[in-house]
Each structure stands twice: as structure tokens, then as C-alpha cells.
Design a protein around this motif. Sequence first.
Motif, mmCIF file in Angstrom:
data_model
loop_
_atom_site.group_PDB
_atom_site.id
_atom_site.type_symbol
_atom_site.label_atom_id
_atom_site.label_comp_id
_atom_site.label_asym_id
_atom_site.label_seq_id
_atom_site.Cartn_x
_atom_site.Cartn_y
_atom_site.Cartn_z
ATOM 1 N N PRO A 92 0.837 -1.203 0.000
ATOM 2 C CA PRO A 92 0.000 0.000 0.000
ATOM 3 C C PRO A 92 0.867 1.246 0.000
ATOM 4 C CG PRO A 92 0.114 -0.926 2.199
ATOM 5 C CD PRO A 92 0.826 -1.892 1.291
ATOM 6 N N PRO A 93 0.355 2.368 -0.555
ATOM 7 C CA PRO A 93 1.101 3.625 -0.465
ATOM 8 C C PRO A 93 1.274 4.012 1.000
ATOM 9 C CG PRO A 93 -1.003 3.930 -1.632
ATOM 10 C CD PRO A 93 -0.944 2.513 -1.213
ATOM 11 N N MET A 94 2.436 4.525 1.349
ATOM 12 C CA MET A 94 2.740 4.885 2.740
ATOM 13 C C MET A 94 2.804 6.412 2.884
ATOM 14 S SD MET A 94 2.845 1.914 4.093
ATOM 15 C CE MET A 94 3.679 1.955 5.679
ATOM 16 N N TYR A 95 2.440 6.863 4.072
ATOM 17 C CA TYR A 95 2.404 8.312 4.361
ATOM 18 C C TYR A 95 3.203 8.607 5.624
ATOM 19 C CZ TYR A 95 -1.235 8.487 0.881
ATOM 20 O OH TYR A 95 -1.935 8.380 -0.312
ATOM 21 N N GLY A 129 12.365 22.863 12.228
ATOM 22 C CA GLY A 129 11.081 23.309 11.696
ATOM 23 C C GLY A 129 10.071 22.207 11.472
ATOM 24 N N ARG A 130 10.538 20.991 11.267
ATOM 25 C CA ARG A 130 9.636 19.857 11.049
ATOM 26 C C ARG A 130 10.348 18.557 11.350
ATOM 27 N NH1 ARG A 130 7.438 19.053 5.495
ATOM 28 N NH2 ARG A 130 8.250 16.938 5.535
ATOM 29 N N GLY A 131 9.555 17.527 11.624
ATOM 30 C CA GLY A 131 10.146 16.222 11.896
ATOM 31 C C GLY A 131 9.137 15.115 11.677
ATOM 32 N N VAL A 132 9.627 13.973 11.214
ATOM 33 C CA VAL A 132 8.763 12.822 10.938
ATOM 34 C C VAL A 132 8.514 12.046 12.237
ATOM 35 C CG1 VAL A 132 8.555 10.649 9.671
ATOM 36 C CG2 VAL A 132 9.598 12.653 8.565
ATOM 37 N N ASP A 137 -4.921 5.376 6.231
ATOM 38 C CA ASP A 137 -5.922 5.498 7.302
ATOM 39 C C ASP A 137 -5.276 5.689 8.665
ATOM 40 O OD1 ASP A 137 -7.742 5.120 5.317
ATOM 41 O OD2 ASP A 137 -8.839 3.512 6.344
ATOM 42 N N ILE A 138 -4.223 4.933 8.941
ATOM 43 C CA ILE A 138 -3.542 5.049 10.237
ATOM 44 C C ILE A 138 -2.911 6.432 10.362
ATOM 45 C CG2 ILE A 138 -1.714 4.121 11.708
ATOM 46 C CD1 ILE A 138 -3.928 2.115 11.424
ATOM 47 N N ALA A 139 -2.273 6.899 9.290
ATOM 48 C CA ALA A 139 -1.644 8.223 9.319
ATOM 49 C C ALA A 139 -2.697 9.306 9.561
ATOM 50 C CB ALA A 139 -0.889 8.486 8.021
ATOM 51 N N ALA A 140 -3.836 9.209 8.865
ATOM 52 C CA ALA A 140 -4.896 10.213 9.013
ATOM 53 C C ALA A 140 -5.456 10.216 10.434
ATOM 54 C CB ALA A 140 -6.010 9.951 8.001
ATOM 55 N N VAL A 199 0.813 17.235 9.933
ATOM 56 C CA VAL A 199 0.304 16.946 8.592
ATOM 57 C C VAL A 199 0.782 15.569 8.141
ATOM 58 C CG1 VAL A 199 0.257 19.399 7.944
ATOM 59 C CG2 VAL A 199 2.283 18.011 7.434
ATOM 60 N N MET A 200 0.084 15.026 7.137
ATOM 61 C CA MET A 200 0.580 13.790 6.517
ATOM 62 C C MET A 200 0.936 14.073 5.068
ATOM 63 S SD MET A 200 -2.982 11.649 6.302
ATOM 64 C CE MET A 200 -2.575 10.429 5.049
ATOM 65 N N GLU A 201 1.952 13.360 4.574
ATOM 66 C CA GLU A 201 2.365 13.536 3.185
ATOM 67 C C GLU A 201 2.902 12.196 2.680
ATOM 68 O OE1 GLU A 201 6.710 15.581 3.926
ATOM 69 O OE2 GLU A 201 4.957 16.878 4.075
#
Length: 103
Positions: A21-24, A65-68, A75-78, A98-100
Motif C-alpha cells: 500500500p502507499p505509505m504516508y 522546523g519539522r520532523g517525521v 488510514d492510520i496516518a490520518a 500533517v501527513m504527506e
Amino acid sequence: IETDIGRDVKAQRDESKLAPPPMYQVVMLNDDYTPMEFVVEVLRRVFSKSVEQAEHIMLKVHHEGRGVCGIYTRDIAATKVDKVMRLARANQHPLQCVMEPAP
Ligand code: TYC
């Protein structure tokens, strides 16, 4: 015809033929107001991070400024973004998440 259908059914059942599946990635954004301790608690609660892992991610966000926070299916990311945003709002902090698509 029958053999074509049989082959399609077999292909659907063969897990080795499923595309991954695509990952975010869920990304936390820095701001000037959210307390560091709150960000650490969110990372522990929503992303199951240890204190050390949470502090490491929080400081990366603070300095860069940002970090994963993690990489998940859509669905899990959202759901995780939603949990972070609800916690931030409930505590009146401007924390943004945010998710990307994962690179
Ligand atoms: N920059 C914030 C402060 O100095 C801390 C902070 C870290 C805020 C990470 C948001 O995602 C964040 N209090």
C-alpha cells in the motif's frame, strides 16, 4: 472463460502478488508557543515513543522546523494526525501536524 476466471481468483488470493500500500509520513511542525513538554507527551501518547525518542523528535522539530513522527498506511496516518490536532485544540496550543506521501 472458466480458466481465465479461475486464474484471476487465484491471482487475487496470492498475497505475494499484492502491491504494497502507499505509505504516508506524519510530520510535526514547529511553532513558537506549544510547550516542549506537551509535544513530548503527544509523541508518547499518539506515536508510542519512549521519552528519549519523543525528546529527540521534539528537539529536531524545534531546531529544524519539522520532523517525521512515523510512516503508516493512509488510514492510520490520518487517524494519528486527527488525534494530534484534537489534543492540540483541546489544550489551546497551535501545534500543527500533517501527513504527506512517504518519499
Ligand atoms: N518551539 C516550541 C517552543 O520553543 C516547542 C515546539 C517543538 C513546538 C516542536 C512545536 O512541533 C513542535 N516552546
